[in-house]
Write an enzyme that holds these catalytic residues in place. Sequence first.
Site, mmCIF file in Angstrom:
data_model
loop_
_atom_site.group_PDB
_atom_site.id
_atom_site.type_symbol
_atom_site.label_atom_id
_atom_site.label_comp_id
_atom_site.label_asym_id
_atom_site.label_seq_id
_atom_site.Cartn_x
_atom_site.Cartn_y
_atom_site.Cartn_z
ATOM 1 N N GLY A 151 -44.461 20.408 -54.173
ATOM 2 C CA GLY A 151 -44.476 20.309 -52.688
ATOM 3 C C GLY A 151 -45.355 19.538 -52.162
ATOM 4 O O GLY A 151 -45.169 18.303 -52.527
ATOM 5 N N PRO A 202 -40.002 -17.523 -51.934
ATOM 6 C CA PRO A 202 -39.738 -16.676 -50.750
ATOM 7 C C PRO A 202 -38.186 -16.960 -50.793
ATOM 8 O O PRO A 202 -37.383 -15.968 -50.276
ATOM 9 C CB PRO A 202 -40.375 -17.433 -49.797
ATOM 10 C CG PRO A 202 -41.670 -18.136 -50.453
ATOM 11 C CD PRO A 202 -41.099 -18.412 -51.699
ATOM 12 N N GLY A 203 -37.597 -18.057 -50.893
ATOM 13 C CA GLY A 203 -36.011 -18.135 -50.555
ATOM 14 C C GLY A 203 -35.171 -17.707 -51.640
ATOM 15 O O GLY A 203 -33.806 -17.642 -51.274
ATOM 16 N N GLU A 256 -28.524 -4.420 -59.933
ATOM 17 C CA GLU A 256 -27.295 -4.749 -59.283
ATOM 18 C C GLU A 256 -26.964 -6.187 -60.520
ATOM 19 O O GLU A 256 -25.881 -6.273 -60.705
ATOM 20 C CB GLU A 256 -27.159 -5.360 -58.098
ATOM 21 C CG GLU A 256 -27.079 -4.225 -57.254
ATOM 22 C CD GLU A 256 -28.673 -3.710 -56.852
ATOM 23 O OE1 GLU A 256 -29.611 -4.459 -57.148
ATOM 24 O OE2 GLU A 256 -28.629 -2.421 -56.685
ATOM 25 N N ALA A 306 -28.638 -25.978 -63.051
ATOM 26 C CA ALA A 306 -29.351 -25.098 -64.197
ATOM 27 C C ALA A 306 -29.952 -26.122 -65.163
ATOM 28 O O ALA A 306 -30.869 -25.575 -65.803
ATOM 29 C CB ALA A 306 -28.389 -23.892 -64.676
ATOM 30 N N GLU A 365 -37.288 -8.645 -72.660
ATOM 31 C CA GLU A 365 -37.912 -8.275 -71.534
ATOM 32 C C GLU A 365 -37.102 -7.063 -71.064
ATOM 33 O O GLU A 365 -38.011 -6.246 -70.317
ATOM 34 C CB GLU A 365 -37.458 -9.377 -70.567
ATOM 35 C CG GLU A 365 -38.455 -10.553 -70.730
ATOM 36 C CD GLU A 365 -38.038 -11.913 -69.899
ATOM 37 O OE1 GLU A 365 -38.150 -12.881 -70.409
ATOM 38 O OE2 GLU A 365 -37.821 -11.408 -68.756
ATOM 39 N N ARG A 366 -35.974 -6.969 -70.956
ATOM 40 C CA ARG A 366 -35.280 -5.924 -70.359
ATOM 41 C C ARG A 366 -35.398 -4.520 -71.221
ATOM 42 O O ARG A 366 -35.595 -3.393 -70.515
ATOM 43 C CB ARG A 366 -33.681 -6.228 -70.044
ATOM 44 C CG ARG A 366 -33.665 -7.157 -69.063
ATOM 45 C CD ARG A 366 -32.243 -7.732 -68.756
ATOM 46 N NE ARG A 366 -32.362 -8.749 -67.880
ATOM 47 C CZ ARG A 366 -31.671 -9.675 -67.782
ATOM 48 N NH1 ARG A 366 -30.700 -9.848 -68.512
ATOM 49 N NH2 ARG A 366 -31.783 -10.516 -66.549
ATOM 50 N N ILE A 380 -45.805 -15.739 -65.167
ATOM 51 C CA ILE A 380 -44.725 -16.451 -65.165
ATOM 52 C C ILE A 380 -44.237 -16.350 -63.514
ATOM 53 O O ILE A 380 -43.928 -15.444 -62.904
ATOM 54 C CB ILE A 380 -43.701 -16.040 -66.029
ATOM 55 C CG1 ILE A 380 -42.386 -16.917 -66.211
ATOM 56 C CG2 ILE A 380 -43.337 -14.403 -66.063
ATOM 57 C CD1 ILE A 380 -41.810 -17.003 -67.266
ATOM 58 N N ALA A 381 -44.033 -17.697 -63.134
ATOM 59 C CA ALA A 381 -43.619 -17.930 -61.584
ATOM 60 C C ALA A 381 -42.159 -18.514 -61.582
ATOM 61 O O ALA A 381 -41.958 -19.576 -61.558
ATOM 62 C CB ALA A 381 -44.743 -18.585 -61.097
HETATM 63 C C1 LIG Z 1 -44.003 -5.963 -58.165
HETATM 64 C C2 LIG Z 1 -43.263 -6.929 -58.374
HETATM 65 C C3 LIG Z 1 -43.598 -7.993 -59.354
HETATM 66 C C4 LIG Z 1 -42.914 -8.889 -59.635
HETATM 67 N N1 LIG Z 1 -43.463 -9.731 -60.821
HETATM 68 C C5 LIG Z 1 -42.677 -10.954 -60.909
HETATM 69 C C6 LIG Z 1 -43.318 -12.127 -61.437
HETATM 70 O O1 LIG Z 1 -44.075 -12.022 -62.358
HETATM 71 N N2 LIG Z 1 -42.670 -13.170 -61.707
HETATM 72 C C7 LIG Z 1 -41.652 -13.619 -60.760
HETATM 73 O O2 LIG Z 1 -41.125 -14.542 -60.864
HETATM 74 N N3 LIG Z 1 -41.172 -12.696 -59.912
HETATM 75 C C8 LIG Z 1 -41.533 -11.446 -59.939
HETATM 76 N N4 LIG Z 1 -41.176 -10.427 -59.092
HETATM 77 C C9 LIG Z 1 -39.904 -10.790 -58.214
HETATM 78 C C10 LIG Z 1 -38.598 -10.148 -58.767
HETATM 79 O O3 LIG Z 1 -38.182 -10.440 -59.923
HETATM 80 C C11 LIG Z 1 -37.569 -10.241 -57.707
HETATM 81 O O4 LIG Z 1 -38.070 -9.590 -56.621
HETATM 82 C C12 LIG Z 1 -36.253 -9.958 -58.328
HETATM 83 O O5 LIG Z 1 -35.791 -10.789 -58.894
HETATM 84 C C13 LIG Z 1 -35.260 -9.949 -56.751
HETATM 85 O O6 LIG Z 1 -35.167 -11.308 -56.063
HETATM 86 P P1 LIG Z 1 -35.431 -11.151 -54.461
HETATM 87 O O7 LIG Z 1 -36.811 -10.278 -54.281
HETATM 88 O O8 LIG Z 1 -35.560 -12.517 -54.023
HETATM 89 O O9 LIG Z 1 -34.336 -10.416 -53.923
HETATM 90 P P2 LIG Z 1 -32.716 -11.050 -53.986
HETATM 91 O O10 LIG Z 1 -32.224 -11.904 -54.974
HETATM 92 O O11 LIG Z 1 -32.817 -11.693 -52.539
HETATM 93 O O12 LIG Z 1 -31.708 -9.779 -53.712
HETATM 94 C C14 LIG Z 1 -31.658 -8.626 -52.766
HETATM 95 C C15 LIG Z 1 -30.541 -8.004 -52.958
HETATM 96 O O13 LIG Z 1 -29.355 -8.425 -53.157
HETATM 97 C C16 LIG Z 1 -28.829 -8.111 -54.504
HETATM 98 N N5 LIG Z 1 -28.129 -9.129 -55.216
HETATM 99 C C17 LIG Z 1 -28.406 -10.515 -55.149
HETATM 100 N N6 LIG Z 1 -27.264 -11.122 -55.717
HETATM 101 C C18 LIG Z 1 -26.348 -10.203 -55.692
HETATM 102 C C19 LIG Z 1 -25.256 -10.411 -56.476
HETATM 103 N N7 LIG Z 1 -24.569 -11.430 -56.978
HETATM 104 N N8 LIG Z 1 -24.194 -9.357 -56.241
HETATM 105 C C20 LIG Z 1 -24.673 -8.185 -56.076
HETATM 106 N N9 LIG Z 1 -26.031 -7.971 -55.319
HETATM 107 C C21 LIG Z 1 -26.650 -9.065 -55.526
HETATM 108 C C22 LIG Z 1 -30.092 -7.576 -55.186
HETATM 109 O O14 LIG Z 1 -29.789 -6.758 -56.431
HETATM 110 C C23 LIG Z 1 -31.063 -6.940 -54.175
HETATM 111 O O15 LIG Z 1 -30.586 -5.894 -54.198
HETATM 112 C C24 LIG Z 1 -41.766 -9.165 -58.773
HETATM 113 C C25 LIG Z 1 -41.500 -8.333 -57.814
HETATM 114 C C26 LIG Z 1 -42.239 -7.375 -57.485
HETATM 115 C C27 LIG Z 1 -41.764 -6.529 -56.488
#
Ligand SMILES: Cc1cc2nc3c(=O)[nH]c(=O)nc-3n(C[C@H](O)[C@H](O)[C@H](O)COP(=O)(O)OP(=O)(O)OC[C@H]3O[C@@H](n4cnc5c(N)ncnc54)[C@H](O)[C@@H]3O)c2cc1C
Length: 385
Positions: free
Chosen positions: A347, A134-135, A375, A184, A250-251, A129-130
């Site tokens: 250790g 990056p952004g 968060e 949305a 999921e959670r 699921i994608a």
């Molecule tokens: C090993 C791995 C597997 C993954 N598998 C999948 C997958 O199969 N499919 C998929 O779609 N994605 C996947 N992900 C992506 C993952 O779901 C995202 O990395 C995650 O949702 C966070 O998004 P981000 O990395 O863009 O961080 P960001 O959204 O940029 O967040 C950065 C930080 O800001 C905090 N933050 C953001 N918004 C708020 C807010 N409103 N209030 C307070 N704090 C906030 C976050 O908690 C975090 O600490 C995977 C990631 C990893 C590392």
Amino acid sequence: MSGHTSPWMTEELSILREQVRRFLDREFVPHRERWEKDGVVDRAAWRKAGEAGLLCASIPEAYGGGGGTHAHDVVIAEETGRAGLGGGFGAGNGVHSNIVAHYLLAYGTEEQKLRWLPGMAAGDLIGAIAMTEPGTGSDLQSVRTTARRDGDHYVINGQKTFITNGQNADLVFVIAKTDPTAGAKGVSIVVVETAKAPGFRRGRNLEKIGMHAQDTSELFFDDVRAPVDNLLGGVEGQGFKQLMVQLAWERLSCAFGAVVATERAVELTSDYVKDRKAFGQPLMNFQNTQFKLAEAKTQAVIARTFVDELMMRLLAGTLDPATAAMAKWWTTDAQCKVIDECLQFFGGYGYMTEYPIARMYADARVQKIYAGTNEVMKLLIARTL
Ligand SMILES: Cc1cc2nc3c(=O)[nH]c(=O)nc-3n(C[C@H](O)[C@H](O)[C@H](O)COP(=O)(O)OP(=O)(O)OC[C@H]3O[C@@H](n4cnc5c(N)ncnc54)[C@H](O)[C@@H]3O)c2cc1C
């Protein structure tokens, strides 16, 4: 925890647990190290898992699944975690069976379910699921990938990252904007069949600090054409709603992964400290060891009791997303803390990847990040205050 029986366990599930344990020990554990070096679990292993009934266990038999409940999924995931395979096959199967197959079951048209679920259950089609780009990650409404209607097709353009099963995936459920002006309400899920999708490209298999046997990848979509029949559920603009409804399960499944890892850490460490000696006595004799492990075991038991209770609610159809969010953040937080404390007792050996506790330490960290960051979980809980 040894001696604990979850209230949702049944005799049939105990038999399944034994079968899964034996299968994993025989067929998967011997390959763990190689998969970690390769950064991916072999496709052949997915087929073996399908034959053994480890995939899509809670999908009805009519669609090729095991015909069980989410309790079957949890038993399989628990045994996968206990076998030390949670950061490879466990994570991949979590996405494949617990998430992707259930999106299809819940929202797919009858034709879509019949077309894809049997292959997923057999391990011939691997699901991903994608959502993340990056952004944007947490703020899913801001995805920039588009799926523009053009006759009988959607034309998909965009880029995804961190996608579990990214290298292996045959079916990618792409979260895209079918109406970029509608927020949305403009989000839809379009299924890309990677074998039939010119313009689809897999990027790097990303190097991670843990979960080394899991292929987590970038994916690129350049004018990828998917037939309109591949719109999940057949109606545009449902994507965001579809994503929200599945979240409780999921959670909770993420929380179960945390609990199993926490229990395993306490068990491995308890064994080690009884054996390892310092200053002429086992580490277990020091009061610090006893207190720290007593605290760790308490956390594991609290976590287990909570997720077991939520599992009962899930099976009864009464688990709400906010309570599931509590389980996700609390258990994954406890997992990271407990494993860190446990590793200390090993250790220098605790820092060596040949020791399971070291790999568990590295694998644990992502639990607080994916499936919605911790968060974001707290934001959801705060809305109920
Ligand atoms: C090993 C791995 C597997 C993954 N598998 C999948 C997958 O199969 N499919 C998929 O779609 N994605 C996947 N992900 C992506 C993952 O779901 C995202 O990395 C995650 O949702 C966070 O998004 P981000 O990395 O863009 O961080 P960001 O959204 O940029 O967040 C950065 C930080 O800001 C905090 N933050 C953001 N918004 C708020 C807010 N409103 N209030 C307070 N704090 C906030 C976050 O908690 C975090 O600490 C995977 C990631 C990893 C590392």
